[in-house]
Structures are given as structure tokens and as C-alpha cells.
Design a protein around this motif. Structure first.
Motif, PDB file in Angstrom:
ATOM      1  N   ASN A 180       0.855  -1.188   0.000  1.00 48.30           N
ATOM      2  CA  ASN A 180       0.000   0.000   0.000  1.00 48.30           C
ATOM      3  C   ASN A 180       0.891   1.238   0.000  1.00 48.30           C
ATOM      4  O   ASN A 180       1.483   1.594   1.015  1.00 48.30           O
ATOM      5  N   ARG A 181       0.968   1.899  -1.146  1.00 47.57           N
ATOM      6  CA  ARG A 181       1.868   3.056  -1.271  1.00 47.57           C
ATOM      7  C   ARG A 181       1.446   4.219  -0.380  1.00 47.57           C
ATOM      8  O   ARG A 181       2.278   5.031   0.021  1.00 47.57           O
ATOM      9  N   PHE A 182       0.143   4.294  -0.069  1.00 44.92           N
ATOM     10  CA  PHE A 182      -0.320   5.418   0.744  1.00 44.92           C
ATOM     11  C   PHE A 182       0.063   5.234   2.214  1.00 44.92           C
ATOM     12  O   PHE A 182       0.346   6.208   2.911  1.00 44.92           O
TER      13      PHE A 182
ATOM     14  N   GLN B 215       3.597   6.445   2.276  1.00 42.12           N
ATOM     15  CA  GLN B 215       3.696   7.905   2.253  1.00 42.12           C
ATOM     16  C   GLN B 215       3.351   8.512   3.609  1.00 42.12           C
ATOM     17  O   GLN B 215       4.006   9.455   4.066  1.00 42.12           O
TER      18      GLN B 215
END
Length: 234
Positions: A164-166, A169
Motif C-alpha cells: 500500500n503506497r499510501f 507515504q
């Protein structure tokens, strides 16, 4: 470290590259503790120091304000943000719980690549702790920073495999504040041994392919780090 000056009539792309380069340099300086909390960040003086025009300095400071590492007051300019207060520290650890426990529960524990990378990160963390313990007074601060870079790399390894890239971040944003918190920590009262033991529990759960246990071990670790950080404030 010096930033490269801009060319005459630079293109939009080169201006952006220069701004991003100045941002990276200033961020590194802030995280390295090269500015005291509350210290003014004069655009002209930074421009001379980094040998660039004031424009990329100003643009980089606007970006840095969003990280919470820099504050801007009307008519007074930019200053290094003060240390986190107790309430902010509690909120930071609460945010880390939400993000990092979720990442641990989603990471591909059956993936041999994750386990191999996590073992390597854990060994670097232990080596950095040993380096700090054996360092003389002159090199203590540098070894302290290397230790916390290794500490964060362990967490970052899990985040890279969470799918999950979010989440990655959000954790990256919290990491700047975690570094800010560590700048004000008293180096003689570190929690290195406990942190390494807690990381070992997280690693062990992943080695067993048990994501739920890994998430719970991460929860215990962040709670432990919070208790130790707050104890330094009491």
C-alpha cells in the motif's frame, strides 16, 4: 554540501530540479540537527551558504513548512520548529500505531525477500547500536544518527512490502517528526537494547509467517517506544 547555482534563463525543469535539490539539502541539515530549535532561517543567509539564488530557498522553505520541521510567522520569516511537546508526542505515536501496525498486518510474511531484507536490517541496527556504545565522545553524535537511520530502515523495510503506497507515504511523513523527536532526546538515556529486542520479536513473527503476531509485536514496540520517550519528558 553545496547546491549547484542556476543557469541564466533556466528552463522550468532545471528550476524545479534546483528547488528539489535545495529542499533535500535543507531537509538533511534539519534532520541532522544543524539548526537549533527556534533558530531563524534567513533566506538571504541560506542563499549565500548554499550558493544559489533566494528563489529556490524560498520555495524549499514553503515545502518544508508542510513537514512541520519549519514554522513561518508573519513579518518574522521562517524558524526551525520547536521540539515536540508531550501532547504532540502522544499524537505522533498514535499515528504511527495506526499506520505501522496496519502495514505489518498487510506485509507479505510468506515472502522470503521480506524476511531476508528484515534480517539484514536488524543486523545493521544491532551493529549501529554497538558502534554507538563504543564511540568516543567526538563521534558519539554521528553514531547516534547512524543508529536511528538503521532503526528507521527496519520499519521502512516492512512498509515497502505492505502493498500500500499510501501507508508508505503517511509513514514517511511521520518519520520526519520522529527524527525531530530524536534530536531532543538525551543521548545517555537511550532505549537501544529494548528497541532491538522488540524488533527481534517482530522479525521472529515474520519468520514464522504470522502476520497477526507481527502486527501485535509492532504494536508492543511502538507502545514501548512511546513510554520511553514520555519518560524522558517527566
Amino acid at each position: 554540501m553545496k547546491a549547484q547555482g542556476s543557469f541564466s534563463s533556466p528552463s522550468p525543469l532545471s528550476r524545479r530540479a534546483l528547488r528539489d535539490g535545495v529542499y533535500d539539502i535543507l531537509l538533511e541539515m534539519l534532520l541532522a540537527g544543524e539548526f537549533e530549535p527556534g533558530a531563524p532561517l534567513g533566506i538571504d543567509s541560506l542563499s549565500r551558504q548554499l550558493e544559489v539564488s533566494p528563489t529556490p530557498i524560498r520555495e524549499a522553505l514553503v515545502q518544508l513548512e508542510h513537514t512541520g520541521l519549519v514554522n513561518r510567522a508573519a513579518l518574522k520569516g521562517y524558524r526551525v520548529a520547536p521540539p515536540l511537546n508531550v501532547e504532540q508526542m502522544k499524537e505522533l505515536f498514535d499515528a504511527r500505531l495506526v499506520v505501522e501496525v496496519a502495514a505489518a498486518s498487510r506485509a507479505a510474511s510468506a515472502d522470503g525477500e521480506l524476511v531476508a531484507e528484515l534480517r539484514e536490517a536488524h543486523e545493521r541496527h544491532k551493529s549501529a547500536a554497538e558502534g554507538f556504545r563504543n564511540a568516543d565522545h567526538q563521534s558519539k553524535l554521528g553514531e547516534y544518527r547512524r543508529y536511528f537511520e538503521a532503526d528507521w530502515n527496519f520499519h521502512e523495510t516492512i512498509l515497502r512490502h505492505c502493498g500500500n503506497r499510501f501507508l508508505q507515504q503517511m509513514a514517511q511523513m511521520a518519520s520526519t517528526h520522529t527524527h525531530r523527536l530524536r534530536q531532543s532526546a538525551r543521548h545517555g538515556s537511550d532505549d537501544m537494547s529494548l528497541a532491538i529486542a522488540e524488533h527481534a520479536e517482530v522479525l521472529g513473527a515474520f519468520e514464522q509467517g504470522n502476520r497477526d503476531a507481527a502486527a501485535e509485536a509492532m504494536r508492543r514496540h511502538i507502545h514501548g517506544a512511546e513510554r520511553r520517550a514520555l519518560a524522558e519528558e517527566s
